[in-house]
Design a protein around this motif. Structure first.
Motif, PDB file in Angstrom:
ATOM      1  N   ALA A 130      18.375  29.020 -10.224  1.00 23.62           N
ATOM      2  CA  ALA A 130      18.554  29.100  -8.752  1.00 23.62           C
ATOM      3  C   ALA A 130      18.778  27.682  -8.286  1.00 23.62           C
ATOM      4  O   ALA A 130      17.931  26.851  -8.292  1.00 23.62           O
ATOM      5  CB  ALA A 130      17.340  29.875  -8.102  1.00 23.62           C
ATOM      6  N   VAL A 131      19.528  27.581  -7.076  1.00 23.87           N
ATOM      7  CA  VAL A 131      19.871  26.274  -6.540  1.00 23.87           C
ATOM      8  C   VAL A 131      19.975  26.684  -4.694  1.00 23.87           C
ATOM      9  O   VAL A 131      20.557  27.652  -4.584  1.00 23.87           O
ATOM     10  CB  VAL A 131      21.112  25.969  -6.680  1.00 23.87           C
ATOM     11  CG1 VAL A 131      21.272  24.493  -5.783  1.00 23.87           C
ATOM     12  CG2 VAL A 131      21.123  25.460  -8.215  1.00 23.87           C
ATOM     13  N   ARG A 132      19.055  25.895  -4.272  1.00 25.58           N
ATOM     14  CA  ARG A 132      18.843  25.980  -2.454  1.00 25.58           C
ATOM     15  C   ARG A 132      20.444  25.517  -2.185  1.00 25.58           C
ATOM     16  O   ARG A 132      20.623  24.325  -2.268  1.00 25.58           O
ATOM     17  CB  ARG A 132      18.001  25.363  -1.906  1.00 25.58           C
ATOM     18  CG  ARG A 132      16.684  26.397  -2.079  1.00 25.58           C
ATOM     19  CD  ARG A 132      15.200  25.452  -1.803  1.00 25.58           C
ATOM     20  NE  ARG A 132      15.570  24.743  -0.533  1.00 25.58           N
ATOM     21  CZ  ARG A 132      15.137  25.312   0.738  1.00 25.58           C
ATOM     22  NH1 ARG A 132      14.632  26.733   0.848  1.00 25.58           N
ATOM     23  NH2 ARG A 132      15.286  24.651   1.573  1.00 25.58           N
ATOM     24  N   ALA A 133      21.132  26.345  -1.411  1.00 28.36           N
ATOM     25  CA  ALA A 133      22.214  25.875  -0.962  1.00 28.36           C
ATOM     26  C   ALA A 133      22.795  26.171   0.708  1.00 28.36           C
ATOM     27  O   ALA A 133      22.107  27.310   0.885  1.00 28.36           O
ATOM     28  CB  ALA A 133      23.563  26.492  -1.809  1.00 28.36           C
ATOM     29  N   TRP A 134      23.449  25.807   1.263  1.00 33.42           N
ATOM     30  CA  TRP A 134      23.870  26.183   2.665  1.00 33.42           C
ATOM     31  C   TRP A 134      24.976  27.233   2.091  1.00 33.42           C
ATOM     32  O   TRP A 134      25.777  27.104   1.358  1.00 33.42           O
ATOM     33  CB  TRP A 134      24.867  25.002   3.414  1.00 33.42           C
ATOM     34  CG  TRP A 134      23.994  23.926   3.855  1.00 33.42           C
ATOM     35  CD1 TRP A 134      23.988  22.686   3.821  1.00 33.42           C
ATOM     36  CD2 TRP A 134      22.863  24.335   4.869  1.00 33.42           C
ATOM     37  NE1 TRP A 134      23.192  21.674   4.483  1.00 33.42           N
ATOM     38  CE2 TRP A 134      22.335  22.880   5.164  1.00 33.42           C
ATOM     39  CE3 TRP A 134      22.297  25.204   5.698  1.00 33.42           C
ATOM     40  CZ2 TRP A 134      21.283  22.660   6.251  1.00 33.42           C
ATOM     41  CZ3 TRP A 134      21.487  24.735   6.575  1.00 33.42           C
ATOM     42  CH2 TRP A 134      20.903  23.537   6.839  1.00 33.42           C
ATOM     43  N   LEU A 155      25.933  34.479  -5.243  1.00 32.16           N
ATOM     44  CA  LEU A 155      24.818  34.646  -4.237  1.00 32.16           C
ATOM     45  C   LEU A 155      24.532  35.913  -4.220  1.00 32.16           C
ATOM     46  O   LEU A 155      25.171  37.162  -3.702  1.00 32.16           O
ATOM     47  CB  LEU A 155      25.594  34.362  -2.860  1.00 32.16           C
ATOM     48  CG  LEU A 155      24.867  34.803  -1.493  1.00 32.16           C
ATOM     49  CD1 LEU A 155      23.673  33.785  -1.559  1.00 32.16           C
ATOM     50  CD2 LEU A 155      25.707  34.930  -0.166  1.00 32.16           C
ATOM     51  N   VAL A 175      20.208  28.727   4.734  1.00 32.83           N
ATOM     52  CA  VAL A 175      19.873  28.135   3.313  1.00 32.83           C
ATOM     53  C   VAL A 175      19.616  29.300   2.569  1.00 32.83           C
ATOM     54  O   VAL A 175      18.790  30.298   3.065  1.00 32.83           O
ATOM     55  CB  VAL A 175      18.616  27.395   3.523  1.00 32.83           C
ATOM     56  CG1 VAL A 175      18.295  26.753   1.832  1.00 32.83           C
ATOM     57  CG2 VAL A 175      19.118  26.128   4.168  1.00 32.83           C
ATOM     58  N   ARG A 176      20.164  29.606   1.513  1.00 29.30           N
ATOM     59  CA  ARG A 176      20.015  30.715   0.325  1.00 29.30           C
ATOM     60  C   ARG A 176      19.910  30.257  -1.089  1.00 29.30           C
ATOM     61  O   ARG A 176      20.440  29.241  -1.279  1.00 29.30           O
ATOM     62  CB  ARG A 176      20.900  31.718   0.520  1.00 29.30           C
ATOM     63  CG  ARG A 176      20.973  32.461   2.069  1.00 29.30           C
ATOM     64  CD  ARG A 176      19.691  33.356   2.041  1.00 29.30           C
ATOM     65  NE  ARG A 176      19.977  33.983   3.419  1.00 29.30           N
ATOM     66  CZ  ARG A 176      19.284  33.361   4.487  1.00 29.30           C
ATOM     67  NH1 ARG A 176      18.763  32.270   4.208  1.00 29.30           N
ATOM     68  NH2 ARG A 176      19.179  34.321   5.528  1.00 29.30           N
ATOM     69  N   GLU A 177      19.269  30.962  -2.013  1.00 27.35           N
ATOM     70  CA  GLU A 177      19.255  30.729  -3.173  1.00 27.35           C
ATOM     71  C   GLU A 177      20.534  31.063  -4.084  1.00 27.35           C
ATOM     72  O   GLU A 177      20.766  32.323  -3.781  1.00 27.35           O
ATOM     73  CB  GLU A 177      18.123  31.447  -3.988  1.00 27.35           C
ATOM     74  CG  GLU A 177      16.702  30.890  -3.386  1.00 27.35           C
ATOM     75  CD  GLU A 177      16.045  30.031  -4.046  1.00 27.35           C
ATOM     76  OE1 GLU A 177      15.953  29.922  -5.546  1.00 27.35           O
ATOM     77  OE2 GLU A 177      15.573  28.948  -3.703  1.00 27.35           O
ATOM     78  N   GLU A 214      24.677  39.950   4.295  1.00 29.50           N
ATOM     79  CA  GLU A 214      23.666  39.880   3.702  1.00 29.50           C
ATOM     80  C   GLU A 214      23.092  41.288   3.683  1.00 29.50           C
ATOM     81  O   GLU A 214      22.788  42.064   4.851  1.00 29.50           O
ATOM     82  CB  GLU A 214      22.360  38.964   4.262  1.00 29.50           C
ATOM     83  CG  GLU A 214      22.607  37.677   4.238  1.00 29.50           C
ATOM     84  CD  GLU A 214      21.902  36.550   4.763  1.00 29.50           C
ATOM     85  OE1 GLU A 214      21.088  36.060   3.784  1.00 29.50           O
ATOM     86  OE2 GLU A 214      21.457  36.448   5.823  1.00 29.50           O
ATOM     87  N   LEU A 228      21.964  19.448   1.132  1.00 29.31           N
ATOM     88  CA  LEU A 228      21.998  20.741   0.171  1.00 29.31           C
ATOM     89  C   LEU A 228      23.264  20.685  -0.306  1.00 29.31           C
ATOM     90  O   LEU A 228      24.586  20.494   0.421  1.00 29.31           O
ATOM     91  CB  LEU A 228      21.558  21.844   0.792  1.00 29.31           C
ATOM     92  CG  LEU A 228      20.204  22.040   1.504  1.00 29.31           C
ATOM     93  CD1 LEU A 228      19.971  23.313   1.859  1.00 29.31           C
ATOM     94  CD2 LEU A 228      19.111  21.806  -0.029  1.00 29.31           C
TER      95      LEU A 228
END
Length: 137
Positions: free
Chosen positions: A105-109, A34, A94-96, A50, A3
């Motif tokens: 939106a992209v899933r990323a570390w 984020l 892993v977050r959007e 978060e 990712l």
């Protein structure tokens, strides 16, 4: 799982760790956000915590495929992250992440504050106004 990474502190372009870790090892670096996190000042570096309502600004970094395994290991060391480690400063999750250009939106570390640090920052920390680390030193 390969990712991209979302970086929001010392790994951002122009910051002290960008050239040390990322220069020449990325396919792309683009502005992103984020959602669902607040940026807090830390001792020399920031922490994304978060919590609802906040947004953290940074870059979405896609590593060169051949650089990915080594880069992942180096970033884990830099961020003080060991899977399941009780003394972690950060957790890699892993977050959007939203691309700034089009809101995709992209899933990323993302390295977020570990639970004990997050609790301390929520109780006594200083949020970074606007959620952007640049200029906070």
């Amino acid at each position: 799982m390969i990712l991209p990474f979302f970086v929001y502190g010392t790994l951002r372009p122009g910051e002290r760790n960008h050239d040390l870790f990322l220069r020449g090892r990325t396919l792309s670096e683009e502005p992103g956000r984020l959602p669902g996190a607040t940026l807090y000042e830390g001792p020399g570096y920031p922490y994304a915590v978060e919590e609802p309502g906040g947004t953290v600004s940074g870059e979405l970094v896609t590593a060169l495929p051949e650089a990915y395994p080594g880069l992942l290991a180096e970033l884990d060391r830099l961020e003080g992250y060991v899977p399941g480690g009780p003394r972690n400063l950060y957790e890699r999750v892993v977050r959007e992440v939203l691309r700034e250009a089009d809101g995709t939106a992209v899933r990323a570390w993302v390295y977020v504050a570990a639970p004990a640090i997050a609790a301390e920052l929520r109780a006594r920390g200083k949020p970074v106004e606007g959620g952007a680390w640049r200029g906070v030193r």
